[in-house]
Design a protein around this motif. Structure first.
Motif, short mmCIF file in Angstrom:
data_model
loop_
_atom_site.label_atom_id
_atom_site.label_comp_id
_atom_site.label_asym_id
_atom_site.label_seq_id
_atom_site.Cartn_x
_atom_site.Cartn_y
_atom_site.Cartn_z
N HIS A 15 0.84 -1.19 0.00
CA HIS A 15 0.00 0.00 0.00
C HIS A 15 0.88 1.25 0.00
O HIS A 15 2.06 1.18 0.31
CB HIS A 15 -0.85 0.07 1.28
CG HIS A 15 -1.74 -1.09 1.50
ND1 HIS A 15 -3.07 -1.09 1.12
CD2 HIS A 15 -1.52 -2.31 2.07
CE1 HIS A 15 -3.61 -2.26 1.46
NE2 HIS A 15 -2.69 -3.01 2.03
N TYR A 43 -1.70 -1.49 9.27
CA TYR A 43 -0.60 -2.19 8.59
C TYR A 43 0.34 -2.88 9.56
O TYR A 43 0.46 -2.49 10.72
CB TYR A 43 0.20 -1.20 7.74
CG TYR A 43 -0.68 -0.39 6.82
CD1 TYR A 43 -1.21 -0.97 5.66
CD2 TYR A 43 -0.99 0.93 7.10
CE1 TYR A 43 -2.03 -0.24 4.82
CE2 TYR A 43 -1.81 1.67 6.26
CZ TYR A 43 -2.33 1.08 5.12
OH TYR A 43 -3.14 1.81 4.30
N HIS A 65 -6.27 -3.63 6.33
CA HIS A 65 -5.73 -2.93 5.17
C HIS A 65 -6.30 -3.39 3.84
O HIS A 65 -6.16 -2.69 2.85
CB HIS A 65 -4.20 -3.07 5.14
CG HIS A 65 -3.75 -4.50 5.08
ND1 HIS A 65 -3.48 -5.12 3.89
CD2 HIS A 65 -3.55 -5.41 6.06
CE1 HIS A 65 -3.12 -6.37 4.14
NE2 HIS A 65 -3.17 -6.57 5.45
N ALA A 66 -6.91 -4.57 3.81
CA ALA A 66 -7.40 -5.11 2.54
C ALA A 66 -8.68 -5.91 2.81
O ALA A 66 -8.63 -7.08 3.17
CB ALA A 66 -6.34 -6.00 1.89
N GLY A 75 0.19 -6.59 5.70
CA GLY A 75 0.06 -5.29 5.05
C GLY A 75 1.32 -4.46 5.22
O GLY A 75 1.82 -4.29 6.34
N CYS A 77 2.94 -0.69 4.06
CA CYS A 77 2.61 0.64 3.53
C CYS A 77 3.88 1.46 3.39
O CYS A 77 4.73 1.46 4.29
CB CYS A 77 1.64 1.32 4.50
SG CYS A 77 1.12 2.97 4.00
N HIS A 119 -2.40 -3.29 -3.44
CA HIS A 119 -3.81 -3.14 -3.05
C HIS A 119 -4.69 -3.05 -4.29
O HIS A 119 -5.74 -3.69 -4.37
CB HIS A 119 -3.93 -1.90 -2.17
CG HIS A 119 -5.28 -1.74 -1.55
ND1 HIS A 119 -5.72 -0.54 -1.09
CD2 HIS A 119 -6.28 -2.61 -1.30
CE1 HIS A 119 -6.94 -0.67 -0.59
NE2 HIS A 119 -7.31 -1.93 -0.70
N ARG A 120 -4.27 -2.29 -5.28
CA ARG A 120 -5.05 -2.10 -6.51
C ARG A 120 -5.24 -3.38 -7.30
O ARG A 120 -6.12 -3.46 -8.17
CB ARG A 120 -4.37 -1.04 -7.38
CG ARG A 120 -3.05 -1.53 -7.97
CD ARG A 120 -2.24 -0.48 -8.65
NE ARG A 120 -2.75 -0.22 -9.98
CZ ARG A 120 -2.35 0.79 -10.73
NH1 ARG A 120 -1.45 1.64 -10.28
NH2 ARG A 120 -2.85 0.96 -11.91
N CYS A 129 -3.64 2.81 -5.40
CA CYS A 129 -2.74 2.32 -4.35
C CYS A 129 -2.15 0.96 -4.72
O CYS A 129 -2.91 0.05 -5.05
CB CYS A 129 -3.53 2.23 -3.04
SG CYS A 129 -2.63 1.51 -1.67
N PRO A 130 -0.87 0.84 -4.72
CA PRO A 130 0.20 1.70 -4.24
C PRO A 130 0.89 2.52 -5.34
O PRO A 130 2.02 2.95 -5.16
CB PRO A 130 1.18 0.71 -3.61
CG PRO A 130 1.11 -0.47 -4.53
CD PRO A 130 -0.34 -0.54 -4.94
#
Length: 150
Positions: A15, A43, A65-66, A75, A77, A119-120, A129-130
């Protein structure tokens, strides 16, 4: 917070903090944002612009986070993800890239079946993201490539 079982970790989800690359976003702010939105820190790890890797949640606790994947993922970030004008961009510094690679290398050794994704890349996620594609960027660390010879 719920437990995250070691054997259930199948994803390492990357992320960004979705903050401008020219404005610091502290560890405290990241934690506070998670608590405000989800009642807990989001995270497991936060990678600062200077490359410092800050543990947030122990790996045996479930992150936030997901959606639908928290029970099977770690997770991670990184600080940034928006350019100076507030637009989505891969703003990782060289220090962040090196730190993320080292962290992912350690995590893939600990969780050999875990895939690295952004994440995307999860179904039904409509975010940038990210702001890069981790599954291909870290292809050499993916389970099917770890033991192959060049």
């Amino acid at each position: 917070m719920k437990e995250l079982k070691h054997d259930s970790v199948k994803l390492l989800v990357i992320h960004c903090s979705a903050t401008r690359c020219n404005r610091p976003f502290s560890v405290e702010s990241l934690i506070a944002t998670g608590i405000a939105r989800f009642g807990q820190p989001s995270y497991h790890y936060y990678i600062r612009r200077n490359g410092a890797v800050v543990p947030i949640l122990p790996e045996n606790l479930r992150g936030a986070h997901a959606r639908h994947y928290n029970s099977s993922s770690i997770g991670i970030c990184y600080e940034g993800g928006l350019n100076e004008n507030g637009r989505s961009a891969d703003t990782r510094t060289e220090a962040q890239k090196a730190a993320m690679f080292a962290l992912l290398k350690d995590l893939t050794a600990e969780y050999p079946d875990a895939r690295i994704i952004g994440h995307r890349e999860l179904p039904h996620v409509a975010k940038d993201c990210p702001c890069f594609i981790p599954s291909t960027y870290y292809a050499s660390l993916q389970p099917e490539n770890r033991n192959s010879k060049p």
